[in-house]
Motif scaffolding. Structure first.
Motif, short mmCIF file in Angstrom:
data_model
loop_
_atom_site.label_atom_id
_atom_site.label_comp_id
_atom_site.label_asym_id
_atom_site.label_seq_id
_atom_site.Cartn_x
_atom_site.Cartn_y
_atom_site.Cartn_z
N ARG A 94 3.90 -1.24 9.55
CA ARG A 94 3.87 -1.04 8.11
C ARG A 94 3.07 -2.13 7.39
O ARG A 94 2.55 -1.92 6.31
CB ARG A 94 5.28 -1.00 7.55
CG ARG A 94 6.02 0.30 7.82
CD ARG A 94 5.79 1.30 6.70
NE ARG A 94 6.65 2.47 6.80
CZ ARG A 94 6.67 3.45 5.93
NH1 ARG A 94 5.87 3.41 4.88
NH2 ARG A 94 7.45 4.51 6.09
N ASP B 87 6.56 8.23 6.42
CA ASP B 87 7.94 8.19 6.91
C ASP B 87 8.09 8.88 8.26
O ASP B 87 9.06 8.62 8.99
CB ASP B 87 8.89 8.84 5.90
CG ASP B 87 9.14 7.97 4.68
OD1 ASP B 87 8.83 6.77 4.74
OD2 ASP B 87 9.60 8.51 3.66
N ARG C 229 1.83 11.62 0.83
CA ARG C 229 1.47 10.43 1.60
C ARG C 229 2.72 9.72 2.11
O ARG C 229 2.78 9.32 3.27
CB ARG C 229 0.65 9.50 0.71
CG ARG C 229 0.23 8.20 1.39
CD ARG C 229 -0.49 7.28 0.42
NE ARG C 229 -0.84 6.03 1.07
CZ ARG C 229 -1.97 5.82 1.74
NH1 ARG C 229 -2.86 6.79 1.84
NH2 ARG C 229 -2.21 4.66 2.30
N GLU C 230 3.72 9.55 1.25
CA GLU C 230 4.93 8.82 1.66
C GLU C 230 5.72 9.60 2.71
O GLU C 230 6.28 9.00 3.64
CB GLU C 230 5.82 8.51 0.44
CG GLU C 230 5.31 7.36 -0.39
CD GLU C 230 5.03 6.11 0.44
OE1 GLU C 230 5.92 5.72 1.25
OE2 GLU C 230 3.95 5.52 0.30
N GLU C 231 5.78 10.91 2.58
CA GLU C 231 6.46 11.71 3.59
C GLU C 231 5.75 11.60 4.94
O GLU C 231 6.41 11.51 5.99
CB GLU C 231 6.50 13.17 3.15
CG GLU C 231 7.48 13.46 2.04
CD GLU C 231 7.41 14.90 1.56
OE1 GLU C 231 8.47 15.46 1.24
OE2 GLU C 231 6.29 15.46 1.49
#
Length: 254
Positions: free
Chosen positions: A168, A121, A116-118
């Motif tokens: 964000r 990003d 999810r974070e990748e």
């Protein structure tokens, strides 16, 4: 039994001819009706490869835990910063207000799943958008969901609005929005996307849906499903969707 390459090619040729000649199909060829999702995606992928480079995607799901589905989108039906489209482009005009992610970096197909974070990003911007749903069949939805999936997931056009300044800080699940058609309030909802969290969809697309095309690429635009349901409108109608804090988009189908 997996659909043969000949049947896939026959279905793709029929769908491409319907696009080119503007003659909708009553049916797909008998041997080329998809029996499962694998068949539908095989046809969809063949059509997309014959049209040309993929510049965008649509992805959605019927619920927060449901398996997503996707379809590639090409430059000819991707629009940014326009407020008018010609009704002659479409057989039917089913409008949906949606939230779009635009990527700033690649998410190529790989063995290890993207986290999810990748995925977050890799996102460069968030946008309000309209998708116009259309069909290459004589009657919208008449051949069932697999035939619709094969037909680019009923895609007609994607119109992308301005980028949000601070994406964000935006939570699509709790994002309020309104949709007005010709000055009449048709939708006033929070969230509205039955799939729930769109980042789940974006990650699935990177890890599975876009794999036949090498994954996702910098500059790709991904729309993550309807927040309003599909509202069929007449030529000449003007739609305005307002996502407070995210942005506003207006479109006249003239």
């Amino acid at each position: 039994m997996t659909m043969t390459a000949e049947a896939v090619a026959e279905a793709a040729a029929a769908l491409l001819a319907a696009r080119r000649d503007k003659r909708p199909l009553d049916m797909l060829p008998a041997a080329a009706m998809p029996a499962d999702k694998a068949d539908a995606y095989a046809i969809q992928t063949e059509v997309a490869r014959r049209i040309g480079p993929v510049t965008a995607w649509k992805v959605g799901a019927s619920g927060p835990g449901a398996e997503p589905s996707s379809a590639p989108i090409h430059a000819e039906t991707l629009f940014s910063g326009v407020e008018t489209l010609h009704a002659a482009m479409f057989r039917v005009i089913g409008i949906e207000a949606e939230i779009v992610y635009r990527l700033k970096s690649d998410l190529p197909a790989r063995d290890e799943p993207w986290t999810r974070e990748e995925v977050l990003d890799a996102v460069g911007s968030l946008h309000p958008a309209f998708e116009i749903c259309d069909t290459r069949y004589a009657t919208y939805g008449s051949l069932g969901p697999l035939a619709s999936l094969a037909d680019q997931g009923n895609h007609g056009a994607l119109v992308v609005g301005p980028a949000a300044a601070d994406w964000r800080g935006i939570d699509p699940v709790t994002q309020p929005l309104t949709l007005d058609i010709d000055g009449e309030r048709r939708i006033d909802v929070v969230g509205g996307n039955k799939a729930g969290d769109p980042i789940r969809l974006l990650a699935w697309l990177a890890n599975a849906g876009a794999r036949p095309f090498g994954g996702l690429h910098a500059g790709d635009t991904v729309t993550t499903g309807s927040c309003t349901g599909t509202i069929f409108i007449a030529p000449g109608s003007r739609a305005v969707a307002d996502f407070p804090g995210l942005g506003r988009i207006a479109l006249t189908v003239a």
